[in-house]
Design a protein around this motif. Structure first.
Motif, PDB file in Angstrom:
ATOM      1  N   GLU A   1       0.508  -0.962   0.228  1.00 54.98           N
ATOM      2  CA  GLU A   1      -0.111  -0.036  -0.113  1.00 54.98           C
ATOM      3  C   GLU A   1       1.292   1.326   0.095  1.00 54.98           C
ATOM      4  O   GLU A   1       0.591   2.253  -0.849  1.00 54.98           O
ATOM      5  N   ILE A   2       1.880   1.017   0.809  1.00 55.10           N
ATOM      6  CA  ILE A   2       2.425   2.181   0.582  1.00 55.10           C
ATOM      7  C   ILE A   2       3.198   3.009  -0.639  1.00 55.10           C
ATOM      8  O   ILE A   2       3.780   3.557  -1.071  1.00 55.10           O
ATOM      9  N   ARG A   3       3.957   1.515  -1.218  1.00 60.94           N
ATOM     10  CA  ARG A   3       4.266   1.368  -2.630  1.00 60.94           C
ATOM     11  C   ARG A   3       3.387   2.004  -3.668  1.00 60.94           C
ATOM     12  O   ARG A   3       3.887   2.969  -4.560  1.00 60.94           O
ATOM     13  N   SER A   4       1.817   1.889  -3.870  1.00 58.88           N
ATOM     14  CA  SER A   4       0.984   1.554  -4.725  1.00 58.88           C
ATOM     15  C   SER A   4       0.750   3.172  -4.065  1.00 58.88           C
ATOM     16  O   SER A   4       0.188   4.580  -5.296  1.00 58.88           O
ATOM     17  N   PHE A   5       0.306   4.001  -2.983  1.00 64.84           N
ATOM     18  CA  PHE A   5       0.131   5.428  -2.689  1.00 64.84           C
ATOM     19  C   PHE A   5       1.279   6.214  -3.295  1.00 64.84           C
ATOM     20  O   PHE A   5       1.540   6.911  -3.713  1.00 64.84           O
ATOM     21  N   LYS A   6       2.170   6.124  -3.223  1.00 67.21           N
ATOM     22  CA  LYS A   6       4.006   6.915  -4.189  1.00 67.21           C
ATOM     23  C   LYS A   6       3.446   6.673  -5.548  1.00 67.21           C
ATOM     24  O   LYS A   6       3.634   7.563  -5.778  1.00 67.21           O
ATOM     25  N   ASN A   7       3.490   5.402  -5.984  1.00 71.94           N
ATOM     26  CA  ASN A   7       2.712   4.956  -7.416  1.00 71.94           C
ATOM     27  C   ASN A   7       1.643   6.474  -7.963  1.00 71.94           C
ATOM     28  O   ASN A   7       1.501   7.067  -9.134  1.00 71.94           O
ATOM     29  N   GLU A   8       0.656   6.476  -6.725  1.00 71.05           N
ATOM     30  CA  GLU A   8      -0.716   6.719  -7.537  1.00 71.05           C
ATOM     31  C   GLU A   8      -0.684   8.387  -7.521  1.00 71.05           C
ATOM     32  O   GLU A   8      -0.145   9.692  -8.376  1.00 71.05           O
ATOM     33  N   LEU A   9       0.919   8.830  -6.496  1.00 71.26           N
ATOM     34  CA  LEU A   9       1.312  10.151  -6.525  1.00 71.26           C
ATOM     35  C   LEU A   9       2.234  10.620  -7.328  1.00 71.26           C
ATOM     36  O   LEU A   9       2.657  12.104  -7.700  1.00 71.26           O
ATOM     37  N   ASN A  10       2.667   9.798  -8.257  1.00 65.45           N
ATOM     38  CA  ASN A  10       3.944   9.613  -9.041  1.00 65.45           C
ATOM     39  C   ASN A  10       5.260  10.601  -8.843  1.00 65.45           C
ATOM     40  O   ASN A  10       5.672  11.567  -9.011  1.00 65.45           O
ATOM     41  N   VAL A  11       5.412   9.964  -7.231  1.00 63.46           N
ATOM     42  CA  VAL A  11       6.112   9.957  -6.796  1.00 63.46           C
ATOM     43  C   VAL A  11       7.202   8.605  -6.324  1.00 63.46           C
ATOM     44  O   VAL A  11       6.919   7.778  -6.672  1.00 63.46           O
ATOM     45  N   SER A  12       8.157   9.455  -6.908  1.00 63.82           N
ATOM     46  CA  SER A  12      10.425   8.562  -7.065  1.00 63.82           C
ATOM     47  C   SER A  12       9.278   7.435  -5.860  1.00 63.82           C
ATOM     48  O   SER A  12       9.600   7.453  -4.899  1.00 63.82           O
ATOM     49  N   PRO A  13       9.699   5.562  -5.966  1.00 67.95           N
ATOM     50  CA  PRO A  13       9.394   4.588  -5.305  1.00 67.95           C
ATOM     51  C   PRO A  13      10.617   4.798  -4.564  1.00 67.95           C
ATOM     52  O   PRO A  13      10.561   4.120  -3.279  1.00 67.95           O
ATOM     53  N   GLY A  14      11.423   5.344  -4.956  1.00 66.97           N
ATOM     54  CA  GLY A  14      12.695   5.344  -3.921  1.00 66.97           C
ATOM     55  C   GLY A  14      12.694   6.619  -3.031  1.00 66.97           C
ATOM     56  O   GLY A  14      13.463   6.220  -2.265  1.00 66.97           O
ATOM     57  N   SER A  15      11.751   6.872  -3.057  1.00 62.09           N
ATOM     58  CA  SER A  15      11.673   8.470  -2.007  1.00 62.09           C
ATOM     59  C   SER A  15      11.150   7.563  -0.677  1.00 62.09           C
ATOM     60  O   SER A  15      10.673   6.597  -0.722  1.00 62.09           O
ATOM     61  N   PHE A  16      11.992   8.654   0.775  1.00 67.04           N
ATOM     62  CA  PHE A  16      11.432   8.001   2.075  1.00 67.04           C
ATOM     63  C   PHE A  16      10.368   8.765   2.490  1.00 67.04           C
ATOM     64  O   PHE A  16       9.672  10.089   2.032  1.00 67.04           O
ATOM     65  N   THR A  17       9.864   8.181   3.445  1.00 71.33           N
ATOM     66  CA  THR A  17       7.905   8.736   3.779  1.00 71.33           C
ATOM     67  C   THR A  17       8.289   8.874   5.498  1.00 71.33           C
ATOM     68  O   THR A  17       9.304   7.827   6.193  1.00 71.33           O
TER      69      THR A  17
END
Length: 875
Positions: free
Chosen positions: A736-752
Motif C-alpha cells: 500500500e505504501i508503494r502503491s500510494f507513492k505510485n498514485e501520487l507519481n512520487v519516486s518509489p525510492g523516496s523515503f516517507t
C-alpha cells in the motif's frame, strides 16, 4: 553459475542431449498410465506457431504426469502428406528436367523416399528445439511397414463388411494435381466475381426463360432448368422444353424445392455433372448426367466441336462472346461469392464426376457419436462437442481415393472384365480371381492411393502395434488425451473415433482438448500475404524455447485465440533471468543445497508463510492442469515464483540473513533452498531447459540418481496460523505504501515518515513489532505516534488511516493539481465512450468485439476516476 544472465543459446542443445542420452523420454514402469499421441505433422512441414502451442501443451502434460508416478508415453511421428509431398518432389524433379511420367511410378516413389530420408526429420528436429519430450525411439511414419500393414487390413475388413465401396460420384477435383481432394483441402475464398444472365429460348414459342450463372462454361452440360413449385411466375413454363443456346440440345423445365425464388432470376440451370447441389437435383429428378470436362479442366468431346480442347476459362470467354453475338446474353453484374481453390495447387476446384472409393461414414459414425453422448470421451471446452455432432449427424460418404502415386496404394485388383478383388496382397487377390473365373487370369492393381486422413485415422492404435496385440497397445490404449486444433475435428478427430470404435470397440482417447488459433498481437490471422507470420524458431533463437513455451501456455485460455506479441515473449525471458538471479542470490548467501529432500524445520513466520504458499500453489496448479486451464496454471506458477518467492520471501529474508541471529539465519538458508528446489520442480513442465540447467548446477540430481524429469511434486499440508497472517499483513502495508507513492507519481525510492496516531492499539503494536522490516522494505524513515503540523496524504489500509509525510522536495499542492487535470481528461474520455455506447446505431452495427472492448474501456476509466477521487481527497 555466477553469470549474471541466463544465456539460453549456451544451454538448450546441451540439456536436450543430456535428456536423450539418459533415455528420460521413455516410459518408466508404473501401475498408473498416461499416454498422448502427437497429431502427426506433415513430413513436408516446418514448425509454425500452431505446432508450437499444440506441442507446448502436450509437453506440459506429459512432463507433469511423468514426474508424478505415471508410466508416460508421448508417441511421436509424421504424416506422409500424400498431395503435399508428391507436389514438392514433382517440382524438385521438374527443376532437374525430369518428368514423373517419364521415369514411371516405381522410380518416382524411390525419389520420394530419397527426399523423405534426406529432409523428413526437419520438423522432428524443430520439435526437439521446442523441448518436446516424445519417446523418439518409437518415432512413427504413416508409410512405415507396420502402419501400412494396419492400413491395408482396415481397408480389406471394411470392404468385407460392405463399408467401403466403389461408385461414380461427384468429387472436389483439382485440375492441376489431377486428383480428387477432401473438403479440408478446399479453400473457400471470398472473391469479387461476375454473374451472367442468359436467356434460354422456350421451344415452340417466342418466349425465353432467363437464368443467372457465374460459370457459363458449365451450360455445355445442362440437363434441365429448375424453378420452385411455389413460384407463380414460371407455372406456365413447367414441363416445357428449352433449347440450350450454342449447344442446341433440348432440356426440360422442372420443379424442385432447391430453386430459390429470391436468388438470381428464380430459374436455375441444372448441371448434375459439375455442381454438388445440381447433382442432388439430378438424382431426385432422374436427370441425365453429362460431363463436359477432362481431368485437366479442358472441354471434352461432349461439347460442340469448336469448344473441344479449350481450357475451361478460355471456353467461358468464347461462350460469352458467342452468346452476345447471337443475342442470348442479357447482362452481367458484380457479386461477392465464395470460390473453391485447391490449397496446394492454388487452382479453382471443379466438381467432377468420376469413379472413386468411398467409406460409408454414416454407419461408422453411430458408435463414434455414442461415446461422446455417454461421456466416455469428453471435449474441452465442452462446446466443441456441438460442432462434432453437427458434422457427424449430417455426415456424407467419405471419398478415400486419390489419383496420386505417393501413399498407400489401394489393395484392389481388377480382372479382365473389371471384376474387383480386394485382398491384403496380390497372391490372395489371385486366389479369389481363380475361384471366380475358374482359371488363372491376369490382374491389374488399382493405381489410386488412399486419402492421407485414412491412414492418420488409425494413428492412436496403429502406432502402438495394432493389429498385433502388443504390450504397448494393452498399456496405452485408449490414450488419455488428444490435444488438437479445432480445424481438424471433422477430418481427423472424428475419423480416429470411428476407426477406434470399429476395430477395437474402445474410444481412442478419454479427453479431447481443443486449443484456439495463434494470431498476431492485433488479433489478425497470420498469413504470408499479410506479412504478419511470426516464426517460432526465430523467437526460440532470440528469447529461448522456455520463454516462447511459457508465453503460449499463459495465453492458452479456452475458447480464446492467442494474440501473440514479441514483447510478451521478451517479458517471459526476464522471468527466466529472475529465476537465474534468485539462484545466484542463494549461492552468494551460502544457502544449503545439500539437505533439500525433506521439509526443513519451520519456526520463523516468513518460513511458515512461504511453505504454506508453496503447497497452496502446488494444489491450485494441479487442479488447473486437470481442468485443462493451462493459462491459469502458468499464471499461478509465475505468481508464486516471481511475486511470493523472489519479490517477497527473498526480500523479507534479507533482514534475517544480514542479522546476527545464527539459528534464524540457518533456518532461512535451508528453507529458501528447499522452496527454490520445489519451484524448479513445479516450473519444469512449463520451462524445462532453465529449470534443468539450475538443477544440475546445484547438484540436485544427486550424481544422476534424482533426475528432475522424474522428481515428484511436493506434498504436504498448508497449515495457516497467525504467523502467516502476520506476514501477509506486512506485505499488505508495504504494498500500500508503494502503491500510494505510485498514485501520487512520487519516486518509489523516496523515503516517507508515517504517523500511526489514528491506528488501533493492536495495529500500533504490530507496526512497532515489525518496524525493522517495514522501514527497510517500505522505505520509511520513522513511524510517529503523533501527527505533524505539515501537509500530508491520508492512506487507508484495512479501514485504518495512516498519515504520510514526504520529503521537502515533494510538492503536494502541485501533485494535487496534476491529479485533478488527469481526472478531468479521463472524464472527457469516459463521456465520449458513454455517448457512443448510448447510440443504438453504433451498438447494433459495430462488430460485437468492438462494442465489448468499448464497454470494458468505459468500466476501466470509471474505476480509474474513482481511484483518483479518493487520492485527491486524501491530500
Amino acid at each position: 553459475m555466477s553469470s549474471d544472465k541466463y544465456i539460453h543459446s549456451d544451454v538448450e542443445d546441451r540439456i536436450y542431449s543430456y535428456w536423450e542420452k539418459n533415455g528420460l523420454f521413455k516410459p518408466k514402469k508404473n501401475s498408473k498410465k498416461y499416454s498422448i499421441v502427437i497429431p502427426p505433422p506433415n513430413v513436408t512441414g516446418s514448425l509454425h506457431m500452431g505446432h508450437a502451442l499444440n506441442n507446448s501443451i502436450q509437453d506440459l502434460l506429459v512432463r507433469y504426469y511423468r514426474m508424478n508416478n505415471y508410466e508416460t508415453l508421448w508417441q511421436p511421428g509424421t504424416d506422409h502428406a500424400g498431395i503435399a509431398t508428391q507436389a514438392l518432389v514433382e517440382r524438385k524433379l521438374e527443376n532437374e528436367n525430369i518428368n514423373k511420367n517419364d521415369i514411371g511410378r516405381e522410380k518416382f516413389i524411390e525419389k520420394v523416399w530419397e527426399w523423405k530420408n534426406q529432409y523428413g526429420d526437419i520438423i522432428i528436429n524443430q520439435l526437439k528445439k521446442l523441448g518436446c519430450s516424445c519417446d523418439w525411439s518409437r518415432n512413427a511414419f504413416t508409410m512405415d511397414e507396420n502402419l501400412s500393414k494396419s492400413v491395408i487390413k482396415v481397408f480389406v475388413d471394411l470392404h468385407k463388411k460392405g463399408l467401403i465401396y466403389k461408385a461414380k460420384k461427384l468429387v472436389n477435383w483439382d485440375t492441376v494435381l489431377k486428383t480428387a481432394i477432401s473438403d479440408l483441402e478446399v479453400d473457400q475464398r471470398e472473391m469479387n466475381s461476375l454473374i451472367y444472365y442468359i436467356k434460354y429460348p422456350i421451344d415452340n414459342s417466342d418466349q425465353f426463360i432467363t437464368i443467372a450463372t457465374t460459370r457459363p462454361e458449365t451450360m455445355l452440360g445442362d440437363t434441365a432448368i429448375a424453378v420452385n413449385p411455389t413460384d407463380k411466375r414460371f407455372k406456365s413454363f413447367v414441363g416445357k422444353t428449352v433449347t440450350i443456346p450454342i449447344v442446341g440440345r433440348k432440356i426440360k423445365i422442372i420443379e424442385d424445392d432447391y430453386a430459390d425464388p429470391e436468388q438470381g432470376t428464380g430459374a436455375l440451370k441444372i448441371t448434375p455433372a459439375h455442381d454438388f447441389n445440381d447433382y442432388d437435383v439430378g438424382s431426385r429428378n432422374n436427370l441425365e448426367i453429362i460431363n463436359v470436362f477432362t481431368e485437366e479442366g479442358k472441354i471434352n468431346e461432349n461439347a460442340p466441336k469448336e469448344y473441344i480442347g479449350l481450357n475451361r476459362f478460355d471456353a467461358r470467354k468464347k461462350i460469352l462472346k458467342e452468346l452476345k453475338e447471337k443475342d442470348f446474353f442479357v447482362k452481367e453484374e458484380n457479386i461477392n461469392n465464395k470460390v473453391p481453390y485447391g490449397d496446394r495447387s492454388n487452382s479453382v476446384i471443379e466438381p467432377y464426376l468420376t469413379d472413386q472409393w468411398f467409406v460409408d461414414a454414416e454407419k461408422l459414425a453411430i458408435k463414434a457419436k455414442e461415446i461422446v453422448n455417454n461421456k466416455k470421451t469428453n471435449f474441452f471446452p465442452e462446446n466443441w462437442s456441438k460442432t462434432y455432432f453437427q458434422w457427424m449427424n449430417n455426415i456424407e460418404p467419405w471419398c478415400i481415393s486419390r489419383q496420386l502415386w505417393w501413399g498407400h496404394q489401394i489393395p484392389a485388383w481388377y480382372g479382365p472384365d473389371e471384376e474387383i478383388f480386394v485382398a491384403e496382397n496380390e497372391d490372395d487377390a489371385k486366389k479369389q480371381a481363380k475361384e471366380f473365373y475358374k482359371k488363372d487370369v491376369e490382374l491389374n492393381r488399382d493405381p489410386d492411393v488412399l486419402d492421407t486422413w485414412f491412414s492418420s485415422g488409425l494413428w492412436p492404435f496403429a502406432t502402438l502395434g495394432w493389429p498385433e496385440k502388443t504390450e504397448e497397445l494393452n498399456k496405452f490404449y485408449p490414450t488419455t488425451v488428444l490435444v488438437t486444433g479445432f480445424d481438424i475435428i471433422f477430418f481427423w478427430v472424428a475419423r480416429m473415433m470411428m476407426f477406434g470404435m470399429e476395430f477395437l470397440n474402445k474410444e481412442p482417447f478419454k479427453d479431447i482438448y481443443v486449443h484456439a488459433l495463434v494470431r498476431d498481437e492485433k488479433g489478425q490471422k497470420m498469413s504470408k500475404s499479410k506479412g504478419n507470420v511470426i516464426d517460432p524458431l526465430d523467437l526460440i533463437n532470440q528469447y529461448s524455447a522456455d520463454a516462447l513455451r511459457f508465453t503460449l501456455l499463459s495465453m492458452a485460455s479456452p475458447g480464446t485465440d492467442v494474440k501473440l506479441s514479441e514483447d510478451r515473449v521478451k517479458g517471459y525471458r526476464n522471468f527466466l533471468n529472475k529465476l537465474w538471479n534468485a539462484n545466484n542470490f542463494l549461492i552468494t548467501n551460502k544457502c544449503d543445497f545439500s539437505s533439500t529432500n525433506e521439509v526443513p524445520k519451520l519456526s520463523l513466520n516468513i518460513n511458515k508463510w512461504i511453505y504454506s504458499e508453496l503447497i497452496q500453489t502446488k494444489n491450485t496448479i494441479e487442479k488447473n492442469l486437470k481442468d485443462y486451464r493451462f493459462d491459469e496454471a502458468a499464471k499461478n506458477a509465475y505468481k508464486f515464483a516471481w511475486n511470493s518467492y523472489c519479490d517477497w520471501y527473498l526480500e523479507l529474508s534479507k533482514t534475517i540473513l544480514f542479522s546476527n541471529k545464527e539459528e534464524d539465519i540457518n533456518e532461512v538458508k535451508k528453507v529458501s533452498s528447499y522452496v527454490f528446489k520445489q519451484i524448479l520442480v513445479m516450473l519444469h513442465p512449463f520451462i524445462p531447459f532453465v529449470t534443468e540447467e539450475i538443477w544440475l548446477k546445484n547438484k540436485f540430481d544427486n550424481s544422476g540418481k534424482d533426475f528432475l524429469m522424474h522428481y515428484n511434486w511436493p506434498s504436504g499440508e498448508a497449515n495457516i496460523d497467525q504467523s502467516q497472517k502476520d506476514v501477509e499483513k506486512i506485505i499488505d502495508i508495504i504494498s500500500e505504501i508503494r502503491s500510494f507513492k505510485n498514485e501520487l507519481n512520487v519516486s518509489p525510492g523516496s523515503f516517507t515518515t508515517i504517523s500511526i496516531s489514528n491506528l488501533s492499539k493492536e495495529t500500533k503494536n504490530f507496526i512497532n513489532e515489525n518496524s525493522t522490516v517495514l522501514k527497510k522494505l517500505g522505505r520509511v524513515n520513522e513511524f510517529l505516534e503523533d501527527d505533524q503540523n505539515k501537509s500530508s496524504g491520508s492512506m487507508v489500509i484495512s479501514g485504518e488511516i495512516y498519515k504520510v509525510y514526504f520529503d521537502e522536495n515533494v510538492n503536494l499542492t502541485l501533485i494535487k493539481e496534476n491529479l485533478v487535470k488527469k481526472q478531468s481528461k479521463l472524464k472527457e474520455e469516459a463521456d465520449k465512450i458513454s455517448k457512443r455506447l448510448s447510440n443504438k446505431g453504433f451498438v447494433d452495427r459495430a462488430p460485437k468485439d468492438i462494442v465489448e472492448q468499448e464497454k470494458s474501456n468505459y468500466n476501466n476509466l470509471e474505476n480509474d476516476i474513482k481511484k483518483l477521487s479518493l487520492t485527491i481527497e486524501s491530500l
